[in-house]
Scaffold this motif. Structure first.
Motif, short mmCIF file in Angstrom:
data_model
loop_
_atom_site.label_atom_id
_atom_site.label_comp_id
_atom_site.label_asym_id
_atom_site.label_seq_id
_atom_site.Cartn_x
_atom_site.Cartn_y
_atom_site.Cartn_z
N ALA A 131 0.81 -1.21 0.00
CA ALA A 131 0.00 0.00 0.00
C ALA A 131 0.84 1.26 0.00
N GLU B 100 -1.28 -3.19 -5.54
CA GLU B 100 -2.00 -2.67 -4.39
C GLU B 100 -2.58 -1.29 -4.63
N VAL C 14 -6.19 -1.24 -3.26
CA VAL C 14 -6.55 -0.27 -2.22
C VAL C 14 -7.37 0.88 -2.81
N ALA D 163 -9.29 -2.99 0.34
CA ALA D 163 -8.19 -2.31 1.02
C ALA D 163 -7.92 -2.95 2.38
N ASN E 13 -6.08 -6.24 1.78
CA ASN E 13 -4.69 -6.03 1.44
C ASN E 13 -3.85 -5.69 2.68
N ALA E 14 -4.38 -4.82 3.54
CA ALA E 14 -3.65 -4.43 4.75
C ALA E 14 -3.46 -5.62 5.67
N ASP F 31 -6.51 1.82 5.71
CA ASP F 31 -5.39 0.89 5.69
C ASP F 31 -4.74 0.80 7.08
N ARG G 91 -4.49 -2.44 9.63
CA ARG G 91 -3.20 -2.94 10.09
C ARG G 91 -3.15 -3.03 11.63
#
Length: 405
Positions: free
Chosen positions: A116, A138, A142, A338, A341-342, A389, A393
């Motif tokens: 990201a 990404e 994202v 998103a 992905n994180a 994001d 995380r």
């Protein structure tokens, strides 16, 4: 969908900014550029942490700018280049990545930053109307519609560099407005990684070294793990949805262990167009740099007389449960891709650091998706997307602390 403009003029050397020049895509890009010294000029190079590698690249290529986000590493690079008497200006900070990507003297941006972190400089290049060679999937996973809107609004030229998406692009008609009417669906091929035939019951004991030992491709550690879990293919499905403006159900995946057919387009009349070649990332890189022309890539020519067989299989949902998350998140509320992905970036890093098991990567992704949801408006700006994001995380990191490897 992919935005196509007129080809670059051939009268002058094209100035290239390579974002992520010390990674596998970045080094392959420089290899291709080295074969065409009269056609391209390296304007800027960026690296995250490998000072020695970026220093060596600066000595060889003499770029106007070099960027390292970390201040301490940038200071070391600046000192070493100064001692060599080089004029390369070293910048630091995430903002500097955006500045070189959007610099008025840059013609082409190779976006090869992993994860990201590549979203903001990719957006900067798009908003500056650059020719953007997208190896950072990404940015679309994202950014999604927000990123594609920027490409369209600011007149950027977006060309895919992932081998599968480049293959699809090479098989599609030249006029993007005809794609939806002429294409029934697309098929992304996947090698299946190192565990295609491994008993799923044994995946809990997979080591980072085993997961990074890809049978066909030489790649970085993060993308190698993603290939082993098939999460890389899940992210590619999401990327393809935005690149080619296709509904998720018109994107299929098939295992092809030999990695010779890089992807396929199934037309409305059920003709199938495929792009074939040796598994070498220099081919899509060279095509992106030279489109709509072709230049020497350095890759070996495919020798059909030495091919024993081309085989295809369905992806085993038990062995690769993460693959289905692509279609699930595309059908979920905006921002879900998103979050996925994180979560996956945290999961892979935790696995590589031996904090969670290989089979817990999927578990962590699912638990993060269940716990984090996009708030209204978060997907309408780069700031909002990066906040989402960060939230994902933090939650994934919290969940890691509750898991026993």
């Amino acid at each position: 969908m992919v935005e196509l403009k007129s080809p670059l003029p051939e009268v002058a050397r094209q100035r290239i900014c390579v974002l992520g020049s010390t990674g596998s895509i970045g080094t392959n890009t420089l290899d291709v550029l080295s074969r065409h010294p009269g056609q391209f000029e390296v304007f800027a190079l960026t690296g995250a942490s490998r000072v020695d590698e970026l220093f060596a690249q600066c000595v060889q290529w003499r770029p106007r700018f070099a960027v390292m986000p970390d201040v301490t590493r940038a200071r070391e690079l600046r000192k070493r280049l100064s001692e060599q008497g080089l004029q390369t200006e070293v910048l630091d900070g995430a903002k500097a990545l955006c500045e070189v990507a959007a610099h008025p003297d840059v013609d082409v941006v190779m976006a090869a930053i992993v994860g990201a972190a590549g979203l903001a400089p990719c957006l900067a290049a798009a908003r500056a109307g650059k020719r953007l060679l997208l190896a950072n999937k990404e940015a679309l996973v994202v950014g999604g519609a927000f990123f594609m809107d920027a490409v369209t609004h600011f007149g950027a030229t977006l060309l895919p560099i992932d081998s599968e998406h480049s293959a699809i692009f090479q098989c599609l008609p030249q006029d993007p407005s005809t794609w939806s009417a002429r294409v029934d669906h697309i098929i992304l091929t996947a090698s299946g990684g190192p565990f295609r035939q491994r008993d799923p019951a044994t995946l809990s004991s997979v080591t980072p070294e085993e997961a990074c030992a890809h049978p066909n491709w030489v790649m970085g550690r993060k993308i190698s793990v993603d290939s082993a879990t098939m999460m890389n293919k899940a992210l590619e499905v999401i990327e393809a949805r935005w690149l080619f403006n296709l509904e998720p159900e018109r994107i299929k995946v098939v295992l092809h262990p030999q990695s010779i057919i890089h992807s396929m387009v199934v037309c409305r009349d059920h003709s199938i167009l495929a792009q074939l070649g040796t598994p070498d990332m220099r081919v899509p890189i060279a095509y992106g740099l030279s489109w709509p022309n072709r230049i020497e890539s350095g890759a070996d020519v495919l020798d059909f007389s030495r091919l024993s067989a081309l085989t295809f299989e369905e992806a085993d949902a038990t062995r690769f449960p993460g693959l289905q998350l692509a279609w699930a998140t595309l059908k979920a509320p905006a921002g879900s891709t998103a979050i996925l992905n994180a979560a996956n970036e945290v999961a892979v890093e935790s696995f590589l650091n031996r904090r969670i098991r290989f089979d817990q990567i999927h578990e962590l992704n699912v638990r993060t998706l269940d716990a984090v949801h996009a708030a209204a408006g978060e997907c309408a700006s780069v700031h909002g997307l990066l906040q989402l994001d960060a939230r994902a995380r933090r939650e994934a990191a919290r969940l890691v602390s509750t898991m026993v490897a």
